[in-house]
Design a protein around this motif. Structure first.
Motif, PDB file in Angstrom:
ATOM      1  N   HIS A 122       0.803  -1.229   0.000  1.00 18.99           N
ATOM      2  CA  HIS A 122       0.000   0.000   0.000  1.00 18.99           C
ATOM      3  C   HIS A 122       0.834   1.277   0.000  1.00 18.99           C
ATOM      4  N   GLY A 123       2.137   1.161   0.157  1.00 17.45           N
ATOM      5  CA  GLY A 123       3.007   2.323   0.059  1.00 17.45           C
ATOM      6  C   GLY A 123       2.779   3.371   1.125  1.00 17.45           C
ATOM      7  N   THR A 124       2.953   4.632   0.733  1.00 13.60           N
ATOM      8  CA  THR A 124       2.810   5.755   1.667  1.00 13.60           C
ATOM      9  C   THR A 124       1.493   6.474   1.413  1.00 13.60           C
ATOM     10  N   LEU A 125       1.194   7.443   2.263  1.00 10.46           N
ATOM     11  CA  LEU A 125      -0.044   8.206   2.113  1.00 10.46           C
ATOM     12  C   LEU A 125      -0.057   8.987   0.801  1.00 10.46           C
ATOM     13  N   THR A 126       1.111   9.444   0.377  1.00 14.46           N
ATOM     14  CA  THR A 126       1.196  10.241  -0.848  1.00 14.46           C
ATOM     15  C   THR A 126       1.472   9.405  -2.101  1.00 14.46           C
ATOM     16  N   ASP A 127       1.962   8.179  -1.917  1.00 14.87           N
ATOM     17  CA  ASP A 127       2.293   7.336  -3.064  1.00 14.87           C
ATOM     18  C   ASP A 127       2.009   5.865  -2.748  1.00 14.87           C
ATOM     19  N   TYR A 131       6.321   1.152  -3.220  1.00 18.76           N
ATOM     20  CA  TYR A 131       7.108  -0.091  -3.178  1.00 18.76           C
ATOM     21  C   TYR A 131       6.696  -1.065  -4.288  1.00 18.76           C
ATOM     22  N   ALA A 132       6.079  -0.558  -5.346  1.00 16.25           N
ATOM     23  CA  ALA A 132       5.538  -1.420  -6.401  1.00 16.25           C
ATOM     24  C   ALA A 132       6.601  -2.282  -7.073  1.00 16.25           C
ATOM     25  N   GLU A 133       7.843  -1.824  -7.092  1.00 18.24           N
ATOM     26  CA  GLU A 133       8.908  -2.588  -7.743  1.00 18.24           C
ATOM     27  C   GLU A 133       9.321  -3.828  -6.953  1.00 18.24           C
TER      28      GLU A 133
END
Length: 269
Positions: A122-127, A131-133
């Motif tokens: 889910h990554g960060t609040l802004t992105d 961690y999609a890679e």
């Protein structure tokens, strides 16, 4: 006397190595089932997740893992629970320094593993794709996924290399049949779906060829991928021109265009 001393030192070293091996194997066996389960559910590499747990918690021996069940060094609070500890960080210039930080405190090791997977998915609040890679659907190999963490997860730029070294040393790609390539597990199912769809629409022979080419491309690591064949720049130069250095190249040309260039050079003479 000397023989006795050497024998004693050897015995101590042997016991130390055996003790470390026992700690490592016990840790891996203890977290193997939950890591395989959680990584499969979230389309992540179990080898990378296990390597992270090893590096971040020192095989479960760090104070953060023993006191807070935090095996991935994740900061913040978990259901309102946290612990404050000193941690080593790296500045933008690569300088190491110590600072105090608030880390999440989990009720169990599996809760820590699940939270790590949630962060990567889910990554960060802004992105949300930060961690999609690291996902098996994007990272061609576990090595690529580990290297992607070097620029996102940690301030230590050598983080990816450390994870890959641990993966190799403890043969972590064996976890859940993980061969280090995204063609296993979920990614393999995706490839099968593509191939079946092509077979249905284009016919068996054509579909198989296309699917094989796609699979071959996907199994090449982005880290080790080599450039396509290219031709020397000397093709463009007349014979009396300065010799071209061996490493000077230009883009690949098709044969007809190459003949036109050579013909033009002969006319100029």
């Amino acid at each position: 006397m000397l023989v006795t001393i050497l024998a004693t030192v050897g015995f101590v070293l042997l016991n130390t190595d055996s003790s470390h091996a026992s700690v490592a194997s016990d840790f891996i066996n203890r977290l193997k089932a939950p890591i395989e389960k959680v990584s499969r559910q979230n389309h992540l590499y179990p080898s990378v997740m296990m390597a992270q747990a090893i590096v971040e918690s020192d095989f479960g021996q760090s104070t953060l893992s023993t006191d807070a069940n935090n095996y991935f060094g994740i900061k913040g609070t978990y259901d309102g629970h946290s612990v404050t500890m000193e941690t080593g960080e790296y500045s933008s210039k690569g300088k190491h320094y110590m600072t105090a930080a608030q880390f999440k405190q989990y009720p169990s090791a599996e809760a820590s593993i699940r939270d790590n997977a949630y962060l990567l998915r889910h990554g960060t609040l802004t992105d949300p794709d930060y961690y999609a890679e690291t996902w098996t659907t994007n990272a061609v190999t576990s090595s690529d996924a580990a290297m992607a963490l070097a620029t996102t997860y940690a301030t230590d730029m050598d983080y990816g290399n450390k994870l890959n070294a641990v993966i190799v040393k403890y043969d972590l790609n064996r976890l859940y049949g993980d061969t280090g390539a995204a063609t296993t597990g979920t990614a393999g199912n995706i490839n099968q779906q593509i191939e079946q769809s092509l077979k249905k629409e284009l016919g068996t022979s054509t579909a198989t060829k296309v699917a094989d080419e796609k699979r071959a491309e996907q199994t090449r690591s982005k880290i080790t991928r080599m450039p396509e064949t290219i031709i020397p720049r000397s093709v463009f130069e007349p014979k009396n021109a300065r010799p071209t250095a061996p490493d000077e190249y230009t883009l690949q040309l098709n044969l007809p265009l190459e003949k036109i260039i050579k013909k033009g050079q002969s006319v100029q003479k």
